[in-house]
Enzyme design. Structure first.
Site, PDB file in Angstrom:
ATOM      1  N   TYR A  64      -9.690 -11.945  -1.664  1.00 30.90           N
ATOM      2  CA  TYR A  64      -8.473 -12.395  -0.984  1.00 30.90           C
ATOM      3  C   TYR A  64      -7.224 -11.835  -1.668  1.00 30.90           C
ATOM      4  CZ  TYR A  64      -4.662 -15.287   0.612  1.00 30.90           C
ATOM      5  OH  TYR A  64      -3.444 -15.692   1.120  1.00 30.90           O
ATOM      6  N   HIS A  65      -7.120 -12.041  -2.975  1.00 32.58           N
ATOM      7  CA  HIS A  65      -5.913 -11.629  -3.673  1.00 32.58           C
ATOM      8  C   HIS A  65      -5.813 -10.113  -3.825  1.00 32.58           C
ATOM      9  CE1 HIS A  65      -5.848 -15.939  -5.000  1.00 32.58           C
ATOM     10  NE2 HIS A  65      -4.601 -15.753  -4.652  1.00 32.58           N
ATOM     11  N   ASP A  79       3.846 -18.070 -13.350  1.00 32.63           N
ATOM     12  CA  ASP A  79       3.567 -17.445 -12.058  1.00 32.63           C
ATOM     13  C   ASP A  79       2.979 -16.053 -12.264  1.00 32.63           C
ATOM     14  OD1 ASP A  79       3.615 -16.542  -9.405  1.00 32.63           O
ATOM     15  OD2 ASP A  79       5.712 -15.906  -9.579  1.00 32.63           O
ATOM     16  N   LYS A 121       9.164 -11.786 -15.411  1.00 30.19           N
ATOM     17  CA  LYS A 121       8.376 -12.830 -14.751  1.00 30.19           C
ATOM     18  C   LYS A 121       8.325 -14.046 -15.683  1.00 30.19           C
ATOM     19  CE  LYS A 121       5.803 -12.850 -11.728  1.00 30.19           C
ATOM     20  NZ  LYS A 121       5.994 -13.504 -10.404  1.00 30.19           N
ATOM     21  N   TYR A 138      -6.200 -25.904   1.896  1.00 30.05           N
ATOM     22  CA  TYR A 138      -6.002 -25.699   0.471  1.00 30.05           C
ATOM     23  C   TYR A 138      -4.859 -26.603   0.036  1.00 30.05           C
ATOM     24  CZ  TYR A 138      -5.000 -22.925  -3.785  1.00 30.05           C
ATOM     25  OH  TYR A 138      -4.799 -22.503  -5.077  1.00 30.05           O
ATOM     26  N   HIS A 156       1.798 -14.170  -9.649  1.00 31.78           N
ATOM     27  CA  HIS A 156       1.936 -13.339  -8.450  1.00 31.78           C
ATOM     28  C   HIS A 156       2.941 -12.230  -8.754  1.00 31.78           C
ATOM     29  CE1 HIS A 156       0.223 -16.783  -6.060  1.00 31.78           C
ATOM     30  NE2 HIS A 156      -0.391 -15.752  -5.535  1.00 31.78           N
TER      31      HIS A 156
END
Length: 657
Positions: A165-166, A535, A531, A11, A537
């Site tokens: 995945y996340h 981003d 935040k 990736y 995440h």
């Protein structure tokens, strides 16, 4: 004859299209068999490099591709008709696929020759990754249009790569990962079927082109069983709900990036064996083997991996595929009572959770209500608590912490790659040149068409291709759709009863200090968790918010994607005693000083600022030298200890002994 190995990818993407292109060609020369493109956050969230929210984010976690010229440069000298390309892109997937198709056509390759994948799973973005733009229903419309278009025009392309995945990164258990990914698949397939864009007799083609992108953790036996359960559940759903008769069309096709959540900053050399074990979970079982694998690098908890680090991860795959005897045998788990029992347990649990979500009205309703997000935050909170208590052992972090000095990290600043500091300025100059040299009237006409058709049920792929060819940018494309669809802020998942049920001695002691400090100051202590930037995440920020609330703070957390000005305004409005900033995208050296400056100008210069994220040691020292009270990185896994430090900083800032 041995089986053919899976597609091997890394990736990758950073700084600029030209630098990323050179990296891709080097990786292909080393034996990589497919491309996996990482786009930067402005590209992922539909902003041009010169937008205010792009500040500090350009070229950091991927490559900026705002217009057709950049896409041409990204794939220069790479024949797209012969390449299998995966693009990790969601909210702006339609735009990136349109640019990819146009570049391929310019190379002489028709759409029917193209093979690859656009992730295009917007539902998990509301739950975990945070790169959504539009409300769920509008986003699902874009996904539906793309699927219908590719079935007709790009038949070898996977238009949807449902990404569990996340979900695991956000705390999902294996059961939740199965259930929520499959609920997403049901929501999308129902939407495509109900749109009427694909004739019933061709619906099998839709099912056959959907793939999955999963996570594999270090508990590789459980992960093996999870993938066998995944295949069984997908086969049942596609047969029973959608009437797919061809077994090949019902086969679970999936790619993998193994778990980055479990990679540690402490003793990072241990990450190599973690990555290998995680790879085994998706390769050992022939009947549930991944079609494509990309592995993280050993140093991802420290910062951006270098090309050599990515090569190491590629070599791990090659040793397993070409040196071991793995590919010479049929499924080695057939007939195992242990495996069968665990698979049955996972299937049963996943079916129950799928039924629960469907009873709420499906995945979109469960996103909008906050149900799925709250469940993930709860699971993640339980995992964090298990690590802190020592119940869940993480070698080098909470057990066997004694270590010899590591030659790999002897020079921390050299152990990671630093993104080109000129990348943002170069991208801004490039897009200004691009706008100046194009036919603005053609762009305006294309964007007017896009707005008009977005108000109808017309498939938007043709209008998007028109905008690409006219020279529009990703920010202009997304901006036109924002005008029609609006924007969206997803539930944060930190409300209600989420958190630790009972406090141990350490948390009780911190609660007492929080309460006592509040009494001395004549008010309840208030912590703002912010935040800044793009981003998305948010897992760490959510867990800090939950633990702070459990420690007795009043917590202000407004979710992701805020400008420094918005964070400062919230700090002023709420009269907070501490500001905590979470940044994992590498933009900390740009965004933290902006928040610090804004607080000082607003008269809150004495309010302590703490920062958490993937922050190299040199940057952490620089921030502390600039007056940041504390910097926390993944090695600081004790959140109760972080709460204690916050109390210390509040007391010091207010002259309390």
């Amino acid at each position: 004859m041995p089986d053919k190995p899976w597609v091997m990818r890394t990736y990758a993407g950073h700084s600029s299209a030209a630098e990323s292109n050179a990296l891709y060609r080097r990786n292909l020369a080393k034996g990589q068999t497919g491309l996996s493109v990482a786009f930067d956050l402005p590209t992922q969230t539909g902003y041009d490099p010169d937008h205010v929210l792009s500040r500090g984010e350009v070229g950091k976690v991927g490559v900026p591709i705002p217009h057709l010229g950049a896409m041409r440069q990204l794939f220069q000298d790479i024949p797209l008709g012969e390449m299998n390309t995966s693009m990790t892109i969601n909210a702006t997937a339609m735009w990136l696929l349109a640019m990819y198709q146009v570049v391929a056509e310019e190379e002489g390759f028709g759409p029917e020759t193209l093979t690859g994948t656009t992730q295009n799973d917007i539902i998990k973005e509301y739950l975990s990754r945070g790169t959504y733009v539009f409300p769920p229903e509008a986003s699902l419309r874009l996904t539906t249009d793309m699927i219908a278009y590719t079935v007709r025009e790009i038949p070898k392309w996977n238009p949807l790569n449902i990404c569990s995945y996340h979900l695991q990164e956000a705390g999902a258990t294996p059961t939740q990962e199965l259930a929520y990914a499959l609920c997403t698949a049901i929501a999308v397939l129902d939407a495509v079927r109900d749109s009427g864009q694909v004739p019933q007799e061709e619906f099998e083609k839709v099912v056959g082109r959907i793939s999955f992108f999963v996570n594999a953790g270090v508990r590789f036996i459980e992960e093996t069983c999870k993938m066998r359960a995944f295949g069984q559940l997908w086969d049942e759903i596609t047969r029973d709900r959608y009437g797919v008769q061809d077994p090949k069309m019902r086969r679970l096709r999936y790619g993998v990036q193994v778990n980055s959540l479990g990679l540690t900053e402490a003793q990072p050399e241990n990450n190599v064996q973690r990555i290998v074990l995680e790879m085994l979970g998706v390769t050992l079982s022939k009947n549930a083997r991944a079609r494509a694998i990309q592995l993280p690098a050993w140093n991802e908890a420290l910062g951006l991996p270098r090309p050599w680090d990515q090569q190491w991860s590629l070599r791990l795959q090659q040793v397993l595929a070409y040196e071991s005897d793995l590919l010479e045998y049929d499924d080695i788990f057939e007939g195992s009572h242990v495996i069968e029992a665990k698979v049955a347990e996972l299937v049963e649990g996943a079916k129950a959770e799928i039924d629960r979500v469907q009873a709420m009205g499906g995945a979109v309703a469960a996103v909008e209500s906050g149900y799925m997000k709250g469940e993930l935050v709860s699971s993640h909170s339980a995992r964090r608590a298990a690590i802190e208590s020592g119940e869940l052992k993480v070698i080098g972090v909470n057990s066997y912490t004694e270590t010899e000095p590591s030659p790999l990290t002897e020079d921390l600043d050299a152990a990671i790659m630093v993104a080109d500091p000129q990348a943002e300025a170069n991208a801004i100059a490039d897009i200004k040149t691009w706008r100046a040299e194009r036919d603005q009237a053609a762009v305006d006409e294309a964007l007017d068409r896009l707005r008009a058709e977005a108000k109808t049920d017309t498939n938007l792929m043709a209008a998007t291709l028109d905008a690409v060819r006219a020279g529009a940018t990703v920010g202009e494309w997304a901006g036109a759709l924002r005008e029609v669809f609006g924007e969206y802020r997803a539930p944060t998942g930190v409300t209600g009863g989420v958190g630790v049920a009972e406090a141990g001695a350490e948390l009780t002691a911190v609660r007492e200090r929080v309460a006592a400090t509040g009494e001395e100051m004549g008010t309840r202590l208030r912590l703002l968790v912010g935040k800044p930037g793009l981003d998305g995440h948010s897992n760490g920020a959510e867990q800090i918010a939950v633990r702070a609330r459990d420690a007795g703070f009043e917590v202000i957390y407004q979710g992701i994607r805020l400008t420094p000005e918005q964070i400062v305004a919230a700090a002023v409005a709420e009269d907070v005693h501490c500001v905590g900033l979470s940044i994992l995208s590498g933009s900390h050296m740009e965004l933290v000083p902006e928040v610090q400056k804004g607080l000082a100008e607003a008269g809150l210069g004495d309010v302590p600022i703490i920062v958490g994220g993937i922050i190299p040691d040199a940057d952490a020292k620089a921030l502390e030298a600039q007056g940041i009270a504390a910097v926390f990185t993944p090695k600081d896994f004790g959140m109760t200890d972080i709460m204690a430090r916050i109390v210390d900083e509040i007391r010091a800032a207010n002259g309390l002994s």
